[in-house]
Design an enzyme around this catalytic site. Structure first.
Site, mmCIF file in Angstrom:
data_model
loop_
_atom_site.group_PDB
_atom_site.id
_atom_site.type_symbol
_atom_site.label_atom_id
_atom_site.label_comp_id
_atom_site.label_asym_id
_atom_site.label_seq_id
_atom_site.Cartn_x
_atom_site.Cartn_y
_atom_site.Cartn_z
ATOM 1 C CE1 TYR A 11 6.014 3.736 5.623
ATOM 2 C CE2 TYR A 11 5.810 3.920 7.843
ATOM 3 C CZ TYR A 11 6.372 3.417 6.896
ATOM 4 O OH TYR A 11 7.272 2.343 7.331
ATOM 5 C CE1 TYR A 140 -0.287 10.821 17.164
ATOM 6 C CE2 TYR A 140 1.028 9.401 18.599
ATOM 7 C CZ TYR A 140 0.257 9.548 17.386
ATOM 8 O OH TYR A 140 0.270 8.508 16.461
#
Ligand SMILES: NC(=O)c1ccc[n+]([C@@H]2O[C@H](COP(=O)([O-])OP(=O)(O)OC[C@H]3O[C@@H](n4cnc5c(N)ncnc54)[C@H](O)[C@@H]3O)[C@@H](O)[C@H]2O)c1
Length: 324
Positions: A11, A140
């Site tokens: 993206y 993360y």
């Protein structure tokens, strides 16, 4: 400059490619297409390869002399990182380590790294600046913070120049270039709002309407992918004159609540957004808004998109007729 764009089929990476071309740079995309799309790469050369395979990286560095690397490639689903922490450390931390080693073998000394607001963990102030403690609350964010630490050590030891850009919520699209956001699963609010309007997906859920915010829903800072791309170009220039490892927040400085995003999308598209209110999700802070004062001062960066309606309009132009 010739720039290797790792994760350039994804993206944000794909939205970097028109910006690099317009600035006169040559981009080569390195991507394993695990979450990216071949169609998103446009005219840029695409080398299919996996960061975790040193041979793939050596082959791409042997093929051309690169002046810099932009590193977007990562897995980035927070909940998945909680379930599969070792896979995330392997992919995002060890994968980046292999990239840094390959860059060192090839003598490439500049890197722009996609970091995240998740390195900060629970916000301790209404607006987060770079002096906020680094205290990630999920694997993360922890992995991204580990990479930033590696970059600081590599700057001291080898003179590697780097800029870590801590994005808040990336949003928007470049419909003129035929690219936009297409994740599966999609966890981001704006594409899910637009999908709900088209009657797609499992129905929009608003997680928590009892937060201490102006309308009870979570407030986030949405930054347009064009503005992210502009910051990456500014980071390339910055590294020319300033050695070391640097980190800057990228947000547009204003927060929008979930209900404000829904209302803005209704106004842009002219359709109601069906949604249901669900319980809060664990680990979702009430407000996450960046101070980007440092990026403004050091990189001369100014986000062009500060209006949520304008951001959503670009996303809608893509989502009404997505190519992938
Ligand atoms: N989207 C956001 O709001 C956001 C916010 C903060 C930080 N980030 C970070 O920005 C970066 C880009 O995010 P995105 O939303 O464009 O993600 P994305 O999943 O759309 O793009 C990642 C790209 O990297 C590729 N890739 C993944 N692992 C690879 C590997 N081992 N080898 C080669 N290619 C690989 C994928 O195929 C994909 O094209 C990520 O590092 C993410 O953590 C994103």
């Amino acid at each position: 400059m010739r720039v290797l764009v790792c994760g350039g089929a994804g993206y944000i990476g794909s939205h970097m490619l028109p910006g690099l071309a317009a600035a006169g740079h040559q981009a080569v995309v390195f991507d394993d297409l695990s979450t990216g799309h071949r169609e998103a790469v446009g005219d840029a050369p695409l080398v299919e390869g996996d960061l975790s395979r040193p041979g793939d990286l050596d082959a791409v560095f042997a093929g051309a002399r690169f002046d810099a690397v932009m590193h977007f490639a990562a897995r980035s689903l927070v909940a998945e990182s909680v379930r599969e922490p070792l896979a995330y450390y392997e992919h995002n931390v060890a994968g980046t380590l292999r990239l840094l080693q390959a860059m060192r073998r090839a003598g490439v000394e500049r890197l722009v790294f996609s970091s995240t607001a998740a390195v900060y963990g629970e916000p301790r102030s209404a607006e987060i600046d770079e002096a906020h403690p680094i205290a990630p609350i999920n694997p993360y964010g922890a992995g991204k913070a580990m990479v930033e630490r590696m970059l600081a050590d590599a700057a001291r030891a080898y003179g590697l120049r780097s800029v870590s850009l801590r994005y808040f919520n990336a949003a928007g699209a470049d419909p003129a270039a035929g690219i936009g956001e297409s994740h599966d699963p999609e966890t981001h609010l704006i594409p899910n709002v637009l999908r709900a309007m088209r009657g797609e997906g499992d129905g929009l859920k608003v997680y928590g309407a009892d937060y201490p915010t102006r309308d009870g829903t979570c407030v986030r800072d949405y930054v347009h992918v064009h503005d992210l791309a502009a910051a990456h170009l500014a980071a390339l220039d910055y590294m020319d004159s300033v050695p070391g490892a640097h980190a800057f927040n990228l947000g547009n400085g204003g927060g929008f609540s979930v209900l404000e995003v829904i209302e803005a999308a209704r106004a842009v598209v002219g359709r109601e957004v069906p949604y249901t209110v669900d319980a809060r999700r664990p680990g979702d802070p009430a407000v996450l808004v960046a101070s980007s004062a440092l990026a403004r001062e050091r990189l001369g960066w100014r986000p062009a998109y500060t209006d949520i309606g304008a951001i959503i309009a670009t996303a809608w132009a893509w989502h009404r007729n997505p190519r992938y």
